[in-house]
Design an enzyme around this catalytic site. Structure first.
Site, PDB file in Angstrom:
ATOM      1  N   GLN A  80       4.823  -4.276   2.608  1.00  0.00           N
ATOM      2  CA  GLN A  80       4.680  -5.696   2.924  1.00  0.00           C
ATOM      3  C   GLN A  80       4.884  -6.512   1.657  1.00  0.00           C
ATOM      4  O   GLN A  80       4.990  -5.958   0.573  1.00  0.00           O
ATOM      5  CB  GLN A  80       3.297  -5.985   3.494  1.00  0.00           C
ATOM      6  CG  GLN A  80       2.156  -5.831   2.496  1.00  0.00           C
ATOM      7  CD  GLN A  80       0.792  -5.874   3.136  1.00  0.00           C
ATOM      8  OE1 GLN A  80       0.328  -4.890   3.674  1.00  0.00           O
ATOM      9  NE2 GLN A  80       0.152  -7.029   3.071  1.00  0.00           N
ATOM     10  N   GLU A 100       0.813  -1.219   0.000  1.00  0.00           N
ATOM     11  CA  GLU A 100       0.000   0.000   0.000  1.00  0.00           C
ATOM     12  C   GLU A 100       0.849   1.272   0.000  1.00  0.00           C
ATOM     13  O   GLU A 100       0.301   2.375   0.059  1.00  0.00           O
ATOM     14  CB  GLU A 100      -0.957  -0.012   1.184  1.00  0.00           C
ATOM     15  CG  GLU A 100      -2.020  -1.094   1.057  1.00  0.00           C
ATOM     16  CD  GLU A 100      -2.861  -1.282   2.311  1.00  0.00           C
ATOM     17  OE1 GLU A 100      -3.932  -1.894   2.202  1.00  0.00           O
ATOM     18  OE2 GLU A 100      -2.436  -0.824   3.394  1.00  0.00           O
TER      19      GLU A 100
END
Length: 775
Positions: free
Chosen positions: A602, A488
């Site tokens: 991530q 993100e």
């Protein structure tokens, strides 16, 4: 990173009271039972740094979406879990002074979360401003036997005085959320009543009209003669308390037993709430605190028997994995298909308590292997029952013909996330839902689920992908524009490799499932095709074309999959070059600066390699791992576990162990400086995956379990239990080899280091360790 708690195999222990870390500790010591829960707020008054939180599963509020400029397709509301009535409160007055640790001198303080038996205990010695001292010991728990109830035993002893003690156990429904605008309240009172030692308040949520009846019963035990004791009820709007005044003698312990229940209209008719609450409070009070505590210990013993991971030689690692398993089972039990797993569980308000893709991607593997198949089936049915809403969500964005887009964030199937780069673009969540169906079927062998429910969901998802891609004349291939991948820290990118890969896999799996159903259950297929108005030839023809002609970005010179088009245009400065003062980025940098950087929140490409590992040679996995991990800041709780599993796959013992510690102690050590507002419940399932799929190397292939275990250097051994197709297995790895134990009456075939072993019922098989997996 904080080093706050003592290391113990079965307990989380805090010694000494640090008010500046109280919210952090409140999260760590949270309690729940799958039906309700709360943060570790004090029973007595506390005026210091605290985040009050009591939560009832399935109860939420729909707050209107507020954005600067409305965009078509935006969700109408942002849902949030509500802080519910506080039933644990016990105000204590010593003479005219209120016992409040914020204003006391605390000379001894100890808090213990007993994970083996499922309770929280707190003890302290505190001196008021006038020098009077009291000793307190409080123990409480949420029952997993009577899952609408909790119980408290609160003992207080005057140490150097005699005086009136005013004890007021209460229920307070006049509460608000931390994120409420201008102190907005979300509950309205429906009714309240009291009799003898019981009290009940029923509250209704604004807008959503959920009702919850909260009840309490109180018993106070004082040694010897009760003396001058007087009791009365204090009532006001949304509040009821039972005030008891008694004479407290120096050195004599007074015990308060308090039982609480929450009965919700989410699963009980509104007209029956009070009656059910009364019956429930009578039941648990009749048992008494000690019997309830014994039942709690037995119930938790059974849970640990099924799901415990035992690590010998490394207490830090042992404590961490048990903490994660404990919190997972406090959050979700699988008994109610209406419920799901919020990223914060019952430990805080962040993320609204809603369902995310975390459930399918991270929690499903844990529950598949540690619980009855019905638990995971209920998680899948939760999505199936919301398929109609997923089709509505897609229609709002311009998709048709039954295309389904499952929400990024939801309470009831409707999208309720109001950040455009997530709501519109983080569409890989659709693939996570499809993969969970595949994961469940390959693990359980339950083909009936595919026929009855699964294929209907898969077709809706396939229809979405077939419309979401577009044909690029320039590339002469299909592309996927304007998406956000798992990372993100990148928004609105073109051709995210993970999303493109997942979309094609979804189409392939749907085509495969259609072929299976046509062959094995043609009558079911015909009925389903009619129900969905599924025109097989034109629809599947396009799907196959997309599968054959999808574009995947690559960096040929480095031999890696490219996270998205243009990623190499970014300045490639590795994480190790970042100054410590800049971490975590999301708390130190502007969003603009983050988006222009190469840093990865991530696993993104590596998330896809994790899911489809069998498609890639080890050298391909290694090149991608060695390229992307040094650029990853792991500022998502979901990140370290995937890296731990892949590092273990590559035989990188030291890196795998480091990532395991990071994921398993993420909250205990507050790695990302964000535990204050609640624990990272869904990522805790990833911690389990790190051990079982990482160090244990567990995979499911062709209906059999495969293991390639290796032992971290710091460990003497580790073992875990697996429930697989009615077989109960224990896998133990030590320096002496691997021991496979079949603890069931069902024969099973297990593959270890590529060799097949047929374990008869109740048998044990020893296997030599393959040292090539321990480098």
């Amino acid at each position: 990173m904080k080093d706050r708690f003592k290391i113990d195999e079965w307990q989380i222990i805090e010694e000494g009271f640090d008010p500046t870390l109280n919210k952090f500790a409140e999260s760590v010591f949270s309690l729940g039972n799958g039906r309700m829960g709360h943060r570790a707020n004090f029973e007595e008054t506390y005026s210091g740094n605290t985040l009050q939180g009591n939560y009832v599963a399935g109860v939420y509020y729909t707050d209107k979406t507020r954005v600067g400029w409305w965009k078509n397709g935006y969700p109408e509301y942002a849902a949030k879990v509500l802080n519910a009535a506080n039933w644990i409160g016990i105000d204590i007055k010593i003479g005219a002074a209120t016992l409040d640790l914020h204003y006391c001198k605390v000379t001894a303080f100890r808090r213990v979360l007993n994970m083996q038996e499922g309770y929280l205990e707190r003890s302290f010695i505190a001196a008021l401003k006038d020098g009077r001292q009291v000793s307190v010991n409080a123990r409480r728990f949420y029952s997993i036997v009577d899952d609408v109830a909790g119980a408290i035993r609160y003992r207080i002893t005057p140490l150097n005085f005699e005086d009136n003690l005013v004890i007021t156990p209460f229920i307070d429904g006049d509460v608000s959320n931390q994120d409420a605008n201008y102190g907005e309240k979300f509950w309205e009172e429906v009714s309240r009543e009291s009799d003898n030692d019981r009290a009940f308040i029923t509250l209704r949520t604004r807008k959503t009209n959920f009702e919850v009846c909260t009840g309490m019963q109180v018993n106070i035990v004082q040694p010897g003669e009760a003396g001058n004791t007087a009791s009365r009820f204090i009532e006001k709007e949304k509040f009821i308390g039972r005030e008891t005044t008694l004479w407290a003698k120096k050195g004599e312990e007074i015990t308060i037993y308090k039982y609480g229940v929450n009965i919700s209209s989410a699963n009980t008719p509104k007209e029956e709430l009070t009656a059910v609450a009364k019956a429930s409070i009578n039941k648990v009070a009749a048992k008494g605190f000690e019997q309830m505590l014994e039942e709690q210990a037995r119930a938790w013993a059974q849970k640990w028997k099924e799901s415990d991971i035992v690590i010998e030689g490394d207490v830090t690692a042992q404590q961490a994995i048990r903490f994660n398993i404990f919190q997972l089972y406090q959050t979700y039990t699988g008994e109610d298909p209406q419920l799901n797993i919020g990223p914060k569980g019952f430990t805080g308000e962040k993320y609204g308590g809603a369902t995310h893709w975390d459930t399918e991607a991270y929690c499903v593997p844990f529950y598949l292997a540690t619980a009855s198949p019905k638990v995971t089936r209920n998680l899948l049915l939760y999505r199936y029952h919301q398929l109609g809403k997923a089709i509505e969500n897609a229609a709002k964005l311009g998709f048709d013909n039954g295309a389904a887009l499952f929400p990024m964030v939801t309470m009831n199937g409707e999208e309720c996330h109001n950040e455009w780069e997530i709501t519109f673009e983080e569409i890989h969540r659709n693939g996570a839902v499809a993969f969970a169906i595949y994961n469940y079927v390959r693990y359980t062998g339950d083909q009936d689920y595919l026929a009855a429910y699964g294929l209907e969901v898969l077709i809706g998802i396939a229809r979405f992908w077939s419309q979401r891609v577009n044909w690029s004349e320039q590339r002469n291939q299909y592309v996927m524009l304007g998406v956000t991948g798992p990372n993100e820290y990148e928004n609105n990118v073109n051709n995210n490799w993970y999303t493109n890969t997942l979309a094609v896999w979804c189409l392939e799996y749907t085509l495969e499932t259609i072929g299976w159903l046509k062959q094995q259950r043609p009558e079911v297929y015909v009925a389903l095709a009619e129900k969905l108005r599924f025109h097989e030839v034109p629809e599947t023809t396009k799907w196959k074309h997309i599968v054959e002609q999808m574009y995947y970005p690559e960096e040929a010179t480095l031999g890696v999959f490219l996270q998205q088009d243009g990623y190499m245009d970014k300045e490639q400065v590795l994480v190790k070059a970042l100054p410590e003062k800049d971490r975590p980025l999301n708390q130190q940098w502007s969003w603009d600066r983050i988006l222009r950087s190469c840093y990865i929140k991530q696993a993104d490409v590596l998330q896809g390699i994790y899911l489809f590992e069998e498609k890639y040679a080890e050298d391909v996995i290694r090149r991608n791992f060695d390229f992307y991990e040094p650029r990853t800041v792991h500022e998502s709780s979901l990140s370290p576990c995937i890296h731990a599993i892949l590092a273990a796959k590559l035989g990188e013992e030291q890196r795998a162990y480091g990532f395991y510690l990071r994921t398993s102690r993420l909250d205990l050590d507050d790695y990302n400086n964000d535990t204050d507002d609640g624990l990272h419940i869904t990522s805790m399932a990833g911690t389990w995956m790190s051990v079982v799929e990482g160090f244990g190397g567990m995979r499911v292939r062709n209906g059999d379990l495969h293991f390639t275990p290796f032992l971290p250097v710091k460990w003497e051994s580790f073992s875990f239990n697996i429930l697989f197709r009615e077989a109960v297995l224990n896998i133990k790895t030590s320096k002496n080899g691997v021991v496979l134990s079949n603890r069931s009456d069902k024969e099973v075939c297990i593959h270890v280091y590529g060799n097949a072993y047929h374990l008869k019922a109740g048998s044990v098989q020893k296997v030599a360790t393959d040292v090539s997996f321990a480098h």
